[in-house]
Enzyme design. Structure first.
Site, short mmCIF file in Angstrom:
data_model
loop_
_atom_site.label_atom_id
_atom_site.label_comp_id
_atom_site.label_asym_id
_atom_site.label_seq_id
_atom_site.Cartn_x
_atom_site.Cartn_y
_atom_site.Cartn_z
N HIS A 1 -2.73 3.05 -7.22
CA HIS A 1 -1.86 4.06 -6.61
C HIS A 1 -2.57 5.40 -6.53
O HIS A 1 -2.54 6.08 -5.49
CB HIS A 1 -0.57 4.19 -7.43
CG HIS A 1 0.28 5.36 -7.05
ND1 HIS A 1 0.89 5.47 -5.81
CD2 HIS A 1 0.62 6.49 -7.73
CE1 HIS A 1 1.57 6.62 -5.76
NE2 HIS A 1 1.42 7.24 -6.91
N HIS B 1 -2.79 12.89 -10.56
CA HIS B 1 -1.44 13.44 -10.41
C HIS B 1 -0.39 12.81 -11.32
O HIS B 1 0.65 13.42 -11.58
CB HIS B 1 -0.98 13.33 -8.94
CG HIS B 1 -0.52 11.98 -8.53
ND1 HIS B 1 -1.39 10.98 -8.14
CD2 HIS B 1 0.72 11.43 -8.45
CE1 HIS B 1 -0.71 9.90 -7.83
NE2 HIS B 1 0.58 10.13 -8.01
N GLU C 1 2.49 12.75 -16.47
CA GLU C 1 3.81 12.10 -16.49
C GLU C 1 3.78 10.75 -17.19
O GLU C 1 4.73 10.40 -17.90
CB GLU C 1 4.32 11.93 -15.07
CG GLU C 1 5.74 11.39 -15.00
CD GLU C 1 6.30 11.40 -13.58
OE1 GLU C 1 7.45 10.97 -13.42
OE2 GLU C 1 5.59 11.84 -12.65
N ASP C 2 2.69 10.00 -17.02
CA ASP C 2 2.69 8.60 -17.47
C ASP C 2 1.69 8.30 -18.59
O ASP C 2 1.49 7.14 -18.94
CB ASP C 2 2.41 7.67 -16.28
CG ASP C 2 3.52 7.73 -15.24
OD1 ASP C 2 4.69 7.75 -15.64
OD2 ASP C 2 3.21 7.77 -14.04
N ASP D 1 1.62 10.97 -2.35
CA ASP D 1 2.24 10.15 -3.38
C ASP D 1 3.44 9.38 -2.81
O ASP D 1 3.59 8.17 -3.00
CB ASP D 1 2.67 11.05 -4.54
CG ASP D 1 3.47 10.31 -5.60
OD1 ASP D 1 2.98 9.30 -6.12
OD2 ASP D 1 4.59 10.77 -5.92
N ASP E 1 9.95 3.00 29.20
CA ASP E 1 9.41 3.16 30.55
C ASP E 1 8.50 4.39 30.62
O ASP E 1 7.75 4.56 31.56
CB ASP E 1 10.57 3.28 31.54
CG ASP E 1 10.09 3.23 32.98
OD1 ASP E 1 9.34 2.31 33.31
OD2 ASP E 1 10.45 4.12 33.76
#
Length: 657
Positions: A48, A72, A76-77, A139, A259
């Site tokens: 990711h 990034h 957070e993780d 992201d 068209d």
């Protein structure tokens, strides 16, 4: 590592200044931090981060942004901290990563409040550094590409948010390729049957359309070469969502919409853009009213191009866009296309001007507390296509399509909007409900007797007009709704607050001590309480009762027996000193304009002091006489409208406690 090599190779192509070693270090750091983590798709989490970095590289962003894209999700993780990132990669990378992480961390009472506050934080972060939202868009793009692995309810909510917020933001920033993919993916998840049906019908007609487009390109290329104009002519495909929207909005089937043939001409110079336009109009018949010159009058998202629609030999409509290679790069990458070239160049001011709409949007939305109202006004500004109208002096005003003279009036100035009584468009009187069209010359007539009306909210289009009208109605209707009898209920003379002793016993029961008019009472100068403020009393050792605003640090004490609960009593016919601090961008006559705005409200100014900081900002401190908190808020609101002012806050009155 093949992905990293591709990122480094592409990054090196478009800027020699890019720090490739920084990108390599960020890749290694992120890979180690996310080691063992997997996504719901079963892919390593690092995949990711790589996809986000690839998108940022395709936008030709600087190495700092690409490195932040790789990192990034680290804060957070993983257990890593901002301080560790700052030590390893520097303050700039750490700030970008924290900015992306900060969006979405706070817990709220409701999903609406959660969404509104997250979007508010995202806009504020974007105003500080637009690269934060570019990372967030990259992201979101990859999250949408892998959305099928989430539960159905999550798929629906994320797709809806993407379509309502992120895709319009990409459009506002001029990033066409991200916008179109986000819209198509959202349609795919929200209306899969419609999406696949549309895809099948388009695929069936694809070969026929490509042959027709190739023939049009051949004819046009020959004429351009004959005229000595160097240009590249290509067919321009429309993405699924734009076709779907046209079908819905115009209530037509695919044959009628599809068209439309679309061509794009990329020239080598500005002069050749207009030369190519002449060739197109010579070859085919122009459709009246369908020519737009976005080169002379660029859109707010920096988009520049000539647009025209012509009728082919068989009567078919052909849409043609004409632009230079640089204009095409900006049309595809938007504000990202300017980032590498912004710093240290004379284009920096122009780059910042492109975010004026964002700062205006934040200003107009800052006072909206209700999540529904916030989201309603935000979507109104993000979704709208633009219409360009003129003041009588020739100034261009950009407004959302469908805007009225009242929207135009508020775009000029709040006072013009509040007192708007009639309008002329192109020299003719029109209704205030008239929908402004491209190029309309609009003139507003005002009257001191005119005030905003509630029914204006039924047809105005801009969030600025809505917020200003609502504010005026809240302030003035509240005053009008106060019962006349209340004046009689108040004591004839009310100079002191009503006071009760705060309980000091363990049972926490307040004990009223009745009238305290015998007690010497004074208002603290450290916080200058005004009627309408929540207040508390403090018994001093030698000066009687000192009344403070609740929360004033000067009333924090280890002796709670000296604190008194104090309430304002009745209507108070008196004036009180209040301090305000105004900050703005220094310019000639700034102080004079601020003073004039205060005097217009018939407010007494006791003191004024102004100075310039080293960073070029101006700071003005005032002491004014007001009757209550409501009047002070109105004054602050008025000063905020002065050109160049970006902060107005209540402050302590100089002179001590």
């Amino acid at each position: 590592m093949n992905e990293l090599a591709a990122i480094l190779k592409d990054s090196k192509k478009f800027s020699r200044r890019n720090d490739l070693k920084l990108i390599e270090r960020a890749y290694t750091y992120a890979a180690k931090a996310h080691e063992g983590q997997m996504r719901l798709s079963g892919d390593p989490f690092m995949s990711h981060c790589i996809k986000v970095a690839e998108t940022l590289t395709s936008l030709r962003l600087d190495s700092t942004t690409i490195a932040a894209g790789l990192l990034h999700d680290v804060l957070e993780d993983t257990p890593h901290t901002k301080e560790e990132l700052e030590e390893e990669f520097g303050e700039e990378v750490a700030r970008l990563v924290e900015g992306v992480t900060h969006i979405g961390r706070i817990k709220f009472k409701s999903s609406e409040e959660h969404q509104a506050e997250n979007i508010r934080k995202m806009l504020i972060a974007m105003a500080k550094d637009v690269r934060i939202i570019l990372i967030k868009l990259a992201d979101r793009l990859h999250n949408m590409q892998t959305l099928k692995y989430l539960p159905k309810d999550k798929i629906q909510s994320i797709s809806t948010e993407t379509l309502q917020i992120y895709a319009p933001l990409a459009h506002r920033l001029g990033i066409a390729k991200i916008r179109s993919e986000l819209e198509d993916l959202s349609l795919h998840y929200l209306q899969p049957e419609t999406y696949y049906e549309l895809a099948q019908q388009i695929a069936e007609k694809k070969a026929q359309r490509e042959n027709e487009i190739q023939e049009l390109c051949r004819v046009l290329n020959n004429e351009l070469k004959r005229a000595g104009i160097k240009a590249e002519v290509t067919g321009r495909s429309k993405h699924f969502y734009s076709i779907y929207r046209k079908m819905v909005d115009q209530r037509k089937n695919l044959d009628e919409i599809f068209d439309l043939r679309a061509l794009r001409i990329i020239t080598s110079s500005l002069r050749e853009c207009y030369g190519a336009l002449g060739i197109v109009h010579t070859l085919w018949t122009p459709v009246p009213g369908r020519f737009k010159d976005y080169i002379a009058m660029p859109k707010m998202n920096m988009y520049q191009s000539l647009h025209t629609t012509v009728l082919g030999q068989k009567g078919e409509r052909i849409e043609v866009q004409i632009r230079t290679a640089d204009m095409h790069r900006i049309a595809e990458n938007g504000i990202a296309a300017h980032w590498l070239y912004k710093r240290g160049t004379d284009s920096e001011a122009r780059f910042d001007e492109r975010l004026v709409w964002l700062r205006q949007l934040l200003e107009w939305l800052q006072d909206l507390k209700d999540p529904k109202e916030f989201m309603e006004n935000l979507k109104l500004d993000l979704f709208s296509s633009e219409v360009y109208v003129f003041t009588p002096k020739g100034k261009v005003i950009e407004l959302p399509a469908g805007s009225t003279p009242i929207d135009f009036a508020y775009a000029i100035h709040t006072d013009i909007g509040n007192s708007c009584r009639a309008a002329k468009v192109n020299g003719r009187m029109v209704s205030l409900r008239y929908r402004l069209k491209q190029g309309d010359v609009t003139e507003i007539m005002t009257s001191k007797k005119q005030t905003p009306r509630r029914d204006w909210l039924d047809f105005v289009q801009t969030s600025r007009a809505r917020s200003k009208i609502r504010h005026w109605l809240r302030v003035h209707e509240k005053i009008e709704e106060e019962p006349e009898e209340r004046e009689e209920e108040a004591p004839r003379i009310q100079k002191q607050p009503d006071v009760q002793r705060k309980a000091t016993s363990r049972d926490n029961v307040d004990v009223g001590i009745g009238d305290v008019s015998h007690m010497l009472t004074r208002f603290a100068k450290c916080c200058n309480p005004l009627p309408g403020d929540k207040i508390i009393g403090y018994i001093t050792r030698s000066r009687g009762l000192s009344v403070h605003r609740e929360g004033c640090p000067n009333v924090l004490t280890d002796d709670p027996a000296r604190l008194l609960t104090v309430n304002w009593g009745g209507k108070i016919q008196a004036s009180y000193p209040a301090g305000i601090r105004v900050k703005g961008t220094d310019r000639p006559h700034l102080l004079a304009d601020i003073l004039a705005s205060i005097r217009e409200l018939n407010v007494n100014i006791n003191a004024a002091n102004a100075y310039i900081r080293k960073d070029g900002s101006a700071v003005c401190d005032f002491v004014i006489e007001v009757t209550d908190q409501s009047q002070l808020n109105s004054i602050i609101y008025t000063i905020r409208k002065v050109d160049g002012v970006y902060s107005v806050k209540r402050s302590a009155v100089a002179g001590g406690v």
